[in-house]
Design a protein around this motif. Structure first.
Motif, mmCIF file in Angstrom:
data_model
loop_
_atom_site.group_PDB
_atom_site.id
_atom_site.type_symbol
_atom_site.label_atom_id
_atom_site.label_comp_id
_atom_site.label_asym_id
_atom_site.label_seq_id
_atom_site.Cartn_x
_atom_site.Cartn_y
_atom_site.Cartn_z
ATOM 1 N N VAL A 158 0.844 -1.204 0.000
ATOM 2 C CA VAL A 158 0.000 0.000 0.000
ATOM 3 C C VAL A 158 0.880 1.255 0.000
ATOM 4 O O VAL A 158 0.598 2.236 0.681
ATOM 5 N N GLY A 159 1.968 1.222 -0.766
ATOM 6 C CA GLY A 159 2.922 2.319 -0.780
ATOM 7 C C GLY A 159 2.395 3.589 -1.423
ATOM 8 O O GLY A 159 1.334 3.611 -2.071
ATOM 9 N N VAL A 160 3.169 4.675 -1.268
ATOM 10 C CA VAL A 160 2.709 5.994 -1.693
ATOM 11 C C VAL A 160 2.671 6.159 -3.207
ATOM 12 O O VAL A 160 2.071 7.120 -3.711
ATOM 13 N N ALA A 161 3.272 5.244 -3.960
ATOM 14 C CA ALA A 161 3.168 5.333 -5.419
ATOM 15 C C ALA A 161 1.729 5.128 -5.882
ATOM 16 O O ALA A 161 1.352 5.572 -6.971
ATOM 17 N N GLY A 162 0.934 4.470 -5.045
ATOM 18 C CA GLY A 162 -0.513 4.310 -5.287
ATOM 19 C C GLY A 162 -1.224 4.611 -3.980
ATOM 20 O O GLY A 162 -1.704 3.694 -3.301
ATOM 21 N N VAL A 197 5.551 -0.014 10.092
ATOM 22 C CA VAL A 197 5.465 0.292 8.663
ATOM 23 C C VAL A 197 6.825 0.035 8.025
ATOM 24 O O VAL A 197 7.804 0.719 8.326
ATOM 25 N N ALA A 198 6.888 -0.966 7.140
ATOM 26 C CA ALA A 198 8.126 -1.327 6.449
ATOM 27 C C ALA A 198 8.125 -0.694 5.065
ATOM 28 O O ALA A 198 7.167 -0.847 4.304
ATOM 29 N N ALA A 199 9.220 0.017 4.745
ATOM 30 C CA ALA A 199 9.297 0.677 3.445
ATOM 31 C C ALA A 199 10.746 0.793 2.998
ATOM 32 O O ALA A 199 11.626 1.114 3.800
ATOM 33 N N SER A 243 15.170 9.269 5.528
ATOM 34 C CA SER A 243 13.852 9.872 5.364
ATOM 35 C C SER A 243 13.006 9.701 6.616
ATOM 36 O O SER A 243 12.362 10.647 7.091
ATOM 37 N N MET A 244 13.021 8.490 7.169
ATOM 38 C CA MET A 244 12.238 8.232 8.380
ATOM 39 C C MET A 244 12.774 9.028 9.572
ATOM 40 O O MET A 244 12.008 9.553 10.385
ATOM 41 N N LEU A 245 14.094 9.122 9.682
ATOM 42 C CA LEU A 245 14.688 9.883 10.783
ATOM 43 C C LEU A 245 14.361 11.375 10.679
ATOM 44 O O LEU A 245 14.291 12.077 11.692
ATOM 45 N N GLN A 246 14.162 11.865 9.451
ATOM 46 C CA GLN A 246 13.845 13.276 9.221
ATOM 47 C C GLN A 246 12.350 13.536 9.187
ATOM 48 O O GLN A 246 11.922 14.649 8.844
ATOM 49 N N SER A 247 11.547 12.551 9.552
ATOM 50 C CA SER A 247 10.098 12.679 9.445
ATOM 51 C C SER A 247 9.567 13.871 10.234
ATOM 52 O O SER A 247 9.981 14.115 11.372
ATOM 53 N N CYS A 248 8.621 14.593 9.620
ATOM 54 C CA CYS A 248 7.995 15.708 10.328
ATOM 55 C C CYS A 248 6.759 15.268 11.098
ATOM 56 O O CYS A 248 6.160 16.074 11.821
ATOM 57 N N GLY A 270 11.281 5.615 1.496
ATOM 58 C CA GLY A 270 10.818 5.410 2.870
ATOM 59 C C GLY A 270 9.791 6.399 3.372
ATOM 60 O O GLY A 270 9.780 6.749 4.550
ATOM 61 N N THR A 271 8.864 6.817 2.512
ATOM 62 C CA THR A 271 7.895 7.856 2.878
ATOM 63 C C THR A 271 6.723 7.334 3.696
ATOM 64 O O THR A 271 6.153 8.062 4.511
ATOM 65 N N LEU A 272 6.365 6.077 3.500
ATOM 66 C CA LEU A 272 5.090 5.584 4.023
ATOM 67 C C LEU A 272 4.916 5.728 5.540
ATOM 68 O O LEU A 272 3.820 6.082 5.991
ATOM 69 N N PRO A 273 5.930 5.456 6.382
ATOM 70 C CA PRO A 273 5.710 5.617 7.826
ATOM 71 C C PRO A 273 5.286 7.040 8.213
ATOM 72 O O PRO A 273 4.423 7.214 9.091
ATOM 73 N N THR A 274 5.854 8.055 7.551
ATOM 74 C CA THR A 274 5.465 9.439 7.820
ATOM 75 C C THR A 274 3.999 9.666 7.482
ATOM 76 O O THR A 274 3.250 10.294 8.243
ATOM 77 N N VAL A 275 3.573 9.134 6.346
ATOM 78 C CA VAL A 275 2.185 9.297 5.925
ATOM 79 C C VAL A 275 1.238 8.598 6.900
ATOM 80 O O VAL A 275 0.237 9.180 7.343
#
Length: 263
Positions: A155-159, A180-182, A221-226, A186-191
């Motif tokens: 269910v990644g962010v590409a879709g 959340v594994a990505a 990316s995950m470490l920099q998550s907002c 590695g955007t999905l955990p932030t979303v």
């Protein structure tokens, strides 16, 4: 042997203090020739079970360690298990129950001893199909720690619509934590963390190529998550599953206590 069971036997005069002391001392660790000191009491001391990492071990050593773990606790979780070592398990434990997942390279060997259900609930999410191997290691770890798990894969962010279609399922399940594994960016955990009311553990996966390959881009990316989340190391499925299970088990313990007080 369960510590509470030993203490209950002493209380009920079913065993004497000397025998109980011997049993409790043996819970510290089990010496396996000169190759290992198996920490059979870790689950009771820390809430996290002892897992056996197959990677880097000779097959015969791994089998000996697994046997000691099953003898001591009734069950053994083995991670990073290739097909040759999985076959060695099957040959050596023909009379035991073996649950082997080629997808996750993870196995459970047990003598029929069930996992006590804690009431903890976890959702395990993977961004892509290629991330399922690591996500399944996390799921099997959490299951061995007594948690109920709901897997939601690819269910990644590409879709992005694929994740949106699953949000109601997640909300109705009411998880105590989410893994959340990505890979890739590695955007999905932030979303996920921005959409749900549960602690999220980001699990970077070594899927990707070019700049930031081998999971490095996903990790950074995950470490920099907002959005607020915790992050484990690259491909650390066991750590993610164990950490999420500890959260879920603590929440379940508090929930059960509140329910008992309300009765």
């Amino acid at each position: 042997m369960d510590l509470k069971k030993i203490l209950r036997q002493v209380k009920d005069n079913e065993t004497d203090l000397e025998v109980a002391e011997s049993q409790i001392r043996s819970m510290g660790y089990v010496q396996i020739s000169d190759i290992a000191k198996l920490d059979t009491f870790r689950k009771f001391r820390t809430g996290t079970l002892e897992a056996i990492l197959a990677e880097g071990k000779e097959a015969e050593d791994m089998v000996e360690i697994v046997k000691a773990q099953v003898d001591a606790t009734g069950r053994a979780l083995i991670t990073r298990l290739d097909e040759n070592k999985a076959n060695a398990l099957k040959r050596s434990f023909g009379n035991y129950n073996i649950e082997w997942s080629k997808h996750s390279r993870t196995a459970v060997v047990h003598n029929g001893t069930p996992v006590p259900e804690t009431g903890g609930r976890l959702v395990i999410i993977s961004a892509g199909t290629a991330d399922i191997t690591v996500a399944e290691e996390a799921r099997m770890t959490a299951s061995e720690m007594g948690c109920e798990t709901l897997p939601i894969y690819d269910v990644g962010v590409a879709g992005f619509h694929r994740l949106i279609s699953k949000l109601q399922d997640i909300e109705e399940y009411r998880p105590d934590a989410i893994v959340v594994a990505a890979g890739r960016e590695g955007t999905l955990p932030t979303v996920v963390s921005s959409l749900v009311d549960a602690p999220v553990i980001g699990l970077p996966v070594s899927i990707g190529y070019g700049a930031g390959a081998k999971g490095e881009a996903a990790l950074l990316s995950m470490l920099q998550s907002c959005s607020v989340l915790s992050v484990v190391n690259i491909d650390a499925g066991f750590v993610a599953g164990a950490f999420a299970a500890r959260i879920a088990n603590k929440v379940a313990e508090a929930r059960n206590s509140n329910n008992e007080e309300g009765c």
